[in-house]
Design a protein around this motif. Structure first.
Motif, PDB file in Angstrom:
ATOM      1  N   ALA A  39       3.645 -30.302 -39.285  1.00  0.00           N
ATOM      2  CA  ALA A  39       3.650 -28.876 -38.946  1.00  0.00           C
ATOM      3  C   ALA A  39       3.226 -28.675 -37.492  1.00  0.00           C
ATOM      4  O   ALA A  39       3.839 -27.901 -36.758  1.00  0.00           O
ATOM      5  N   GLY A  40       2.185 -29.384 -37.075  1.00  0.00           N
ATOM      6  CA  GLY A  40       1.720 -29.275 -35.693  1.00  0.00           C
ATOM      7  C   GLY A  40       2.761 -29.752 -34.695  1.00  0.00           C
ATOM      8  O   GLY A  40       2.986 -29.115 -33.664  1.00  0.00           O
ATOM      9  N   LYS A  41       3.395 -30.880 -34.998  1.00  0.00           N
ATOM     10  CA  LYS A  41       4.428 -31.417 -34.116  1.00  0.00           C
ATOM     11  C   LYS A  41       5.604 -30.442 -34.009  1.00  0.00           C
ATOM     12  O   LYS A  41       6.100 -30.167 -32.915  1.00  0.00           O
ATOM     13  N   LEU A  42       6.056 -29.922 -35.162  1.00  0.00           N
ATOM     14  CA  LEU A  42       7.166 -28.967 -35.149  1.00  0.00           C
ATOM     15  C   LEU A  42       6.797 -27.700 -34.378  1.00  0.00           C
ATOM     16  O   LEU A  42       7.604 -27.180 -33.608  1.00  0.00           O
ATOM     17  N   ALA A  43       5.582 -27.206 -34.583  1.00  0.00           N
ATOM     18  CA  ALA A  43       5.155 -26.000 -33.864  1.00  0.00           C
ATOM     19  C   ALA A  43       5.182 -26.253 -32.360  1.00  0.00           C
ATOM     20  O   ALA A  43       5.677 -25.419 -31.587  1.00  0.00           O
ATOM     21  N   ASP A  97      18.246 -30.120 -30.015  1.00  0.00           N
ATOM     22  CA  ASP A  97      17.833 -30.913 -28.849  1.00  0.00           C
ATOM     23  C   ASP A  97      16.343 -31.269 -28.900  1.00  0.00           C
ATOM     24  O   ASP A  97      15.972 -32.420 -28.672  1.00  0.00           O
ATOM     25  N   VAL A  98      15.489 -30.281 -29.212  1.00  0.00           N
ATOM     26  CA  VAL A  98      14.050 -30.574 -29.217  1.00  0.00           C
ATOM     27  C   VAL A  98      13.632 -31.391 -30.437  1.00  0.00           C
ATOM     28  O   VAL A  98      12.600 -32.060 -30.413  1.00  0.00           O
ATOM     29  N   LEU A  99      14.443 -31.356 -31.496  1.00  0.00           N
ATOM     30  CA  LEU A  99      14.102 -32.104 -32.723  1.00  0.00           C
ATOM     31  C   LEU A  99      14.767 -33.477 -32.796  1.00  0.00           C
ATOM     32  O   LEU A  99      14.602 -34.183 -33.787  1.00  0.00           O
ATOM     33  N   LYS A 100      15.484 -33.870 -31.759  1.00  0.00           N
ATOM     34  CA  LYS A 100      16.256 -35.120 -31.826  1.00  0.00           C
ATOM     35  C   LYS A 100      15.371 -36.333 -32.120  1.00  0.00           C
ATOM     36  O   LYS A 100      15.800 -37.254 -32.806  1.00  0.00           O
ATOM     37  N   ASP A 101      14.134 -36.359 -31.651  1.00  0.00           N
ATOM     38  CA  ASP A 101      13.247 -37.493 -31.894  1.00  0.00           C
ATOM     39  C   ASP A 101      12.279 -37.262 -33.056  1.00  0.00           C
ATOM     40  O   ASP A 101      11.461 -38.130 -33.356  1.00  0.00           O
ATOM     41  N   ASP A 115      21.097 -30.460 -40.935  1.00  0.00           N
ATOM     42  CA  ASP A 115      20.993 -31.868 -40.540  1.00  0.00           C
ATOM     43  C   ASP A 115      19.828 -32.604 -41.201  1.00  0.00           C
ATOM     44  O   ASP A 115      19.455 -33.682 -40.771  1.00  0.00           O
ATOM     45  N   GLY A 116      19.265 -32.039 -42.257  1.00  0.00           N
ATOM     46  CA  GLY A 116      18.107 -32.639 -42.912  1.00  0.00           C
ATOM     47  C   GLY A 116      16.788 -32.192 -42.309  1.00  0.00           C
ATOM     48  O   GLY A 116      15.774 -32.197 -42.987  1.00  0.00           O
ATOM     49  N   LYS A 117      16.804 -31.791 -41.057  1.00  0.00           N
ATOM     50  CA  LYS A 117      15.610 -31.277 -40.383  1.00  0.00           C
ATOM     51  C   LYS A 117      15.610 -29.753 -40.384  1.00  0.00           C
ATOM     52  O   LYS A 117      14.600 -29.120 -40.603  1.00  0.00           O
TER      53      LYS A 117
END
Length: 128
Positions: A39-43, A97-101, A115-117
Motif C-alpha cells: 500500500a505504501g509503495k503504491l501510494a 508507466d509508474v507501475l511497470k516495476d 493487467d493484474g495490477k
C-alpha cells in the motif's frame, strides 16, 4: 492546487483540489496489493499521478488489510476515483508507466483486470 486528507476506519483519503474532488463518474481504478508495504509503495507511485489529474485516491489502512488477510481475501490497497472529464487513456498510460516495476498482481473480487495490477469497476448507484 491544494490537497487535503481524511480518514475512516478502513481508508485514508487523499483529496486533491477539494472544491471539486468528488465529481464522480462512478468508475474506479483498483490497484492490487495485500500488505501495508505494498500500500505504501503504491501510494508513493500513484499520488503524483493523482495530483497531475486532480483526482481523489484512497489508501487502505492496516485494519482493513489485516481483516482481509485473515479472511484470505486479496483486495485493492489503493483506489483511484475517476471524474467525468478524466482523460482515461492518458491516465492509464501514466499509471502503467509508474507501475511497470511493481511486482505484485492478482485478482480483485468484483473488478475487471487490465493487467493484474490495475483493475476497474463501475460503482455509482445513482445516475450522474
Amino acid at each position: 492546487m491544494k490537497a487535503s486528507s481524511s480518514k475512516t476506519v478502513n481508508w485514508n483519503y487523499i483529496h486533491i483540489d477539494t472544491e471539486d474532488n468528488m465529481l464522480l463518474s462512478g468508475w474506479k481504478l483498483y490497484l492490487y496489493g495485500n500488505s501495508m508495504v505494498q500500500a505504501g509503495k503504491l501510494a508513493e507511485l500513484v499520488l503524483p499521478i493523482s495530483q497531475k489529474y486532480n483526482i481523489t485516491t484512497k489508501i487502505a489502512t492496516p485494519d482493513i488489510i489485516k481483516r482481509n488477510l485473515k479472511k484470505n481475501i486479496a483486495w485493492s490497497v489503493v483506489v483511484v476515483y475517476l471524474k467525468p472529464d478524466i482523460q482515461t487513456e492518458s491516465l492509464l498510460k501514466d499509471l502503467s508507466d509508474v507501475l511497470k516495476d511493481y511486482e505484485h498482481s492478482g485478482y480483485i473480487k468484483g473488478a475487471k483486470s487490465i493487467d493484474g495490477k490495475i483493475h476497474y469497476r463501475y460503482d455509482l448507484l445513482v445516475p450522474v
